[in-house]
Write a protein that holds these residues in place. Structure first.
Motif, mmCIF file in Angstrom:
data_model
loop_
_atom_site.group_PDB
_atom_site.id
_atom_site.type_symbol
_atom_site.label_atom_id
_atom_site.label_comp_id
_atom_site.label_asym_id
_atom_site.label_seq_id
_atom_site.Cartn_x
_atom_site.Cartn_y
_atom_site.Cartn_z
ATOM 1 N N ASP A 126 66.642 -14.923 -87.814
ATOM 2 C CA ASP A 126 67.531 -14.557 -89.347
ATOM 3 C C ASP A 126 68.386 -14.868 -89.167
ATOM 4 O OD1 ASP A 126 64.618 -14.245 -88.991
ATOM 5 O OD2 ASP A 126 64.730 -12.321 -88.302
ATOM 6 N N TYR A 127 68.765 -14.780 -89.735
ATOM 7 C CA TYR A 127 70.718 -15.009 -90.724
ATOM 8 C C TYR A 127 71.157 -15.400 -92.199
ATOM 9 C CZ TYR A 127 70.143 -20.316 -90.452
ATOM 10 O OH TYR A 127 69.917 -21.313 -90.765
ATOM 11 N N THR A 128 72.477 -14.913 -92.402
ATOM 12 C CA THR A 128 72.381 -15.195 -93.994
ATOM 13 C C THR A 128 74.249 -15.975 -93.470
ATOM 14 O OG1 THR A 128 74.062 -12.896 -94.175
ATOM 15 C CG2 THR A 128 71.824 -13.014 -94.628
ATOM 16 N N PHE A 129 73.718 -16.694 -94.660
ATOM 17 C CA PHE A 129 74.818 -17.072 -94.708
ATOM 18 C C PHE A 129 75.263 -17.332 -96.828
ATOM 19 C CE2 PHE A 129 71.474 -20.955 -95.267
ATOM 20 C CZ PHE A 129 72.280 -21.838 -96.158
ATOM 21 N N GLU A 130 76.854 -17.518 -97.225
ATOM 22 C CA GLU A 130 76.855 -17.791 -98.900
ATOM 23 C C GLU A 130 77.166 -19.357 -98.720
ATOM 24 O OE1 GLU A 130 78.089 -14.044 -100.528
ATOM 25 O OE2 GLU A 130 76.867 -13.554 -98.828
ATOM 26 N N MET A 131 77.512 -19.765 -99.921
ATOM 27 C CA MET A 131 77.532 -20.795 -100.183
ATOM 28 C C MET A 131 78.426 -20.831 -101.701
ATOM 29 S SD MET A 131 76.677 -24.304 -99.718
ATOM 30 C CE MET A 131 76.060 -24.221 -97.811
ATOM 31 N N GLN A 132 79.318 -20.734 -102.158
ATOM 32 C CA GLN A 132 79.704 -20.786 -103.934
ATOM 33 C C GLN A 132 78.984 -19.428 -104.718
ATOM 34 O OE1 GLN A 132 78.738 -24.609 -104.979
ATOM 35 N NE2 GLN A 132 79.418 -25.735 -103.921
ATOM 36 N N GLY A 133 79.131 -18.670 -103.726
ATOM 37 C CA GLY A 133 78.570 -17.313 -104.771
ATOM 38 C C GLY A 133 77.765 -17.060 -104.628
ATOM 39 N N GLU A 134 76.088 -17.819 -104.024
ATOM 40 C CA GLU A 134 75.479 -17.665 -103.400
ATOM 41 C C GLU A 134 74.522 -16.799 -102.073
ATOM 42 O OE1 GLU A 134 70.804 -19.811 -104.352
ATOM 43 O OE2 GLU A 134 72.541 -20.481 -105.870
ATOM 44 N N ARG A 135 73.820 -16.003 -102.190
ATOM 45 C CA ARG A 135 73.623 -15.861 -100.733
ATOM 46 C C ARG A 135 72.708 -16.143 -100.077
ATOM 47 N NH1 ARG A 135 75.723 -12.079 -97.227
ATOM 48 N NH2 ARG A 135 74.175 -10.507 -95.728
ATOM 49 N N PHE A 136 71.996 -16.363 -98.238
ATOM 50 C CA PHE A 136 71.048 -17.425 -97.996
ATOM 51 C C PHE A 136 70.431 -15.854 -97.351
ATOM 52 C CE2 PHE A 136 73.443 -20.704 -100.808
ATOM 53 C CZ PHE A 136 71.803 -21.521 -101.095
ATOM 54 N N VAL A 137 68.861 -16.262 -97.246
ATOM 55 C CA VAL A 137 68.721 -15.502 -96.156
ATOM 56 C C VAL A 137 67.516 -16.573 -95.744
ATOM 57 C CG1 VAL A 137 67.433 -13.507 -95.381
ATOM 58 C CG2 VAL A 137 68.856 -12.986 -97.232
ATOM 59 N N VAL A 138 67.915 -16.401 -94.087
ATOM 60 C CA VAL A 138 66.807 -17.271 -93.217
ATOM 61 C C VAL A 138 66.037 -16.696 -92.564
ATOM 62 C CG1 VAL A 138 66.746 -19.349 -91.944
ATOM 63 C CG2 VAL A 138 68.709 -19.579 -94.043
ATOM 64 N N LEU A 139 64.691 -16.270 -92.495
ATOM 65 C CA LEU A 139 63.845 -15.476 -91.516
ATOM 66 C C LEU A 139 63.297 -16.630 -90.374
ATOM 67 C CD1 LEU A 139 62.645 -13.374 -94.291
ATOM 68 C CD2 LEU A 139 63.879 -12.610 -92.524
ATOM 69 N N ALA A 190 58.121 -5.532 -87.540
ATOM 70 C CA ALA A 190 59.099 -4.428 -88.484
ATOM 71 C C ALA A 190 60.754 -3.956 -88.761
ATOM 72 C CB ALA A 190 59.318 -2.536 -87.948
ATOM 73 N N ASP A 191 61.404 -4.626 -88.204
ATOM 74 C CA ASP A 191 63.033 -4.747 -88.008
ATOM 75 C C ASP A 191 62.975 -6.123 -88.795
ATOM 76 O OD1 ASP A 191 63.319 -2.796 -86.279
ATOM 77 O OD2 ASP A 191 63.493 -4.028 -84.059
ATOM 78 N N GLN A 192 62.688 -6.840 -88.263
ATOM 79 C CA GLN A 192 62.510 -8.341 -89.843
ATOM 80 C C GLN A 192 62.437 -7.556 -90.779
ATOM 81 O OE1 GLN A 192 60.607 -10.590 -87.124
ATOM 82 N NE2 GLN A 192 61.744 -12.532 -87.626
ATOM 83 N N LEU A 193 61.937 -7.131 -91.450
ATOM 84 C CA LEU A 193 61.130 -6.628 -92.301
ATOM 85 C C LEU A 193 62.074 -5.738 -93.416
ATOM 86 C CD1 LEU A 193 57.255 -6.429 -92.556
ATOM 87 C CD2 LEU A 193 58.572 -7.758 -94.057
ATOM 88 N N GLY A 194 62.543 -4.290 -92.544
ATOM 89 C CA GLY A 194 63.648 -3.901 -92.575
ATOM 90 C C GLY A 194 65.447 -4.162 -93.251
ATOM 91 N N TRP A 195 65.735 -4.997 -92.076
ATOM 92 C CA TRP A 195 66.546 -6.569 -92.214
ATOM 93 C C TRP A 195 66.366 -6.464 -93.531
ATOM 94 C CZ3 TRP A 195 67.342 -11.595 -91.887
ATOM 95 C CH2 TRP A 195 68.905 -11.964 -92.365
ATOM 96 N N LEU A 196 65.524 -7.608 -93.934
ATOM 97 C CA LEU A 196 65.215 -7.995 -95.602
ATOM 98 C C LEU A 196 65.789 -7.129 -96.591
ATOM 99 C CD1 LEU A 196 64.699 -10.387 -96.970
ATOM 100 C CD2 LEU A 196 62.489 -9.749 -96.466
ATOM 101 N N ARG A 197 64.951 -6.221 -96.431
ATOM 102 C CA ARG A 197 65.154 -4.919 -97.709
ATOM 103 C C ARG A 197 66.061 -4.533 -97.375
ATOM 104 N NH1 ARG A 197 60.963 -2.973 -94.481
ATOM 105 N NH2 ARG A 197 59.307 -2.653 -95.255
ATOM 106 N N GLU A 198 67.420 -4.582 -96.565
ATOM 107 C CA GLU A 198 68.681 -4.730 -96.127
ATOM 108 C C GLU A 198 69.142 -5.040 -97.741
ATOM 109 O OE1 GLU A 198 70.626 -4.004 -92.409
ATOM 110 O OE2 GLU A 198 69.503 -2.315 -92.520
ATOM 111 N N GLN A 199 68.946 -6.729 -97.249
ATOM 112 C CA GLN A 199 69.532 -8.040 -97.374
ATOM 113 C C GLN A 199 69.238 -8.357 -99.428
ATOM 114 O OE1 GLN A 199 71.931 -9.794 -96.034
ATOM 115 N NE2 GLN A 199 71.203 -8.265 -94.649
ATOM 116 N N THR A 200 68.077 -7.167 -99.860
ATOM 117 C CA THR A 200 67.190 -7.109 -101.397
ATOM 118 C C THR A 200 67.909 -6.199 -101.405
ATOM 119 O OG1 THR A 200 65.262 -6.687 -100.775
ATOM 120 C CG2 THR A 200 65.273 -8.515 -100.176
ATOM 121 N N ALA A 201 68.799 -4.946 -101.714
ATOM 122 C CA ALA A 201 68.880 -4.140 -102.094
ATOM 123 C C ALA A 201 69.647 -4.429 -103.138
ATOM 124 C CB ALA A 201 70.122 -3.497 -100.809
ATOM 125 N N PRO A 202 70.059 -3.919 -104.070
ATOM 126 C CA PRO A 202 70.735 -3.966 -105.696
ATOM 127 C C PRO A 202 71.738 -4.690 -105.337
ATOM 128 C CG PRO A 202 69.378 -2.172 -105.617
ATOM 129 C CD PRO A 202 69.470 -2.574 -104.355
#
Length: 185
Positions: free
Chosen positions: A50-63, A79-91
């Motif tokens: 699971d990781y994230t990266f940014e490219m040209q102002g866009e955020r990518f989340v890989v699960l 449950a940890d992955q779902l919690g982390w995903l919720r953090e990534q999808t915060a407003p």
């Protein structure tokens, strides 16, 4: 290991950024050994990819939906992955794209629905809903056929298989191989 080495030899000449999504036929340790995988949320050779990266102002989340608790080829997020995903999808204002190999909901094919989905896909979908206004798409595969579905304002796109495509209809209990469609790349 031979397959990963071959993939590196074939993909390296492209000279473009490569971001991998763990699939049900993959090996986490070998992916990390052969490819420059971004540092994930958890470290370790067999930790979920699971990781994230940014490219040209866009955020990518890989699960990584592979879980030893469910029979292969089903997937599951813990449950940890779902919690982390919720953090990534915060407003937030930045555009967001999410990638996961497994589709989060049934597709109307008895065999695919029993064997190919994310077992807790409803929880995955619910975690994405707060970001639906900025969520460009959820990218995946595993269906061995392309598809595009919109649910609650979220677009889910499944890419074509690089091996073979399944042909299926809701009344068939088993998919057949679609011999008319060439593998995607």
């Amino acid at each position: 290991a031979e397959s990963y080495a071959l993939a590196v030899r074939l993909l390296r000449p492209l000279r473009v950024p490569l971001y991998l999504v763990m699939g049900n036929h993959d090996d986490r340790a070998l992916l990390r050994k052969y490819f420059d995988v971004p540092q994930g949320r958890v470290t370790g050779a067999d930790a979920p990819l699971d990781y994230t990266f940014e490219m040209q102002g866009e955020r990518f989340v890989v699960l990584d939906g592979w879980d030893p608790e469910v029979p292969d080829p089903l997937g599951k997020l813990d449950a940890d992955q779902l919690g982390w995903l919720r953090e990534q999808t915060a407003p937030d204002d930045s555009p967001l794209t999410v990638a996961i190999h497994w589709p989060p909901f049934t597709m109307g094919s008895p065999w695919l629905d029993a064997h190919m989905v994310l077992t807790n896909g409803a929880a995955f979908h619910e975690a994405l809903c707060p970001a639906r206004a900025r969520l460009r798409a959820v990218l995946g595969g595993h269906l061995h056929r392309p598809s595009q579905i919109m649910r609650d304002g979220i677009t889910y796109i499944s890419g074509p298989s690089t091996v073979l495509h399944y042909a299926w209809t809701p009344w068939e209990s088993l998919p057949t191989v679609d011999t008319d469609t060439a593998p995607g790349y």
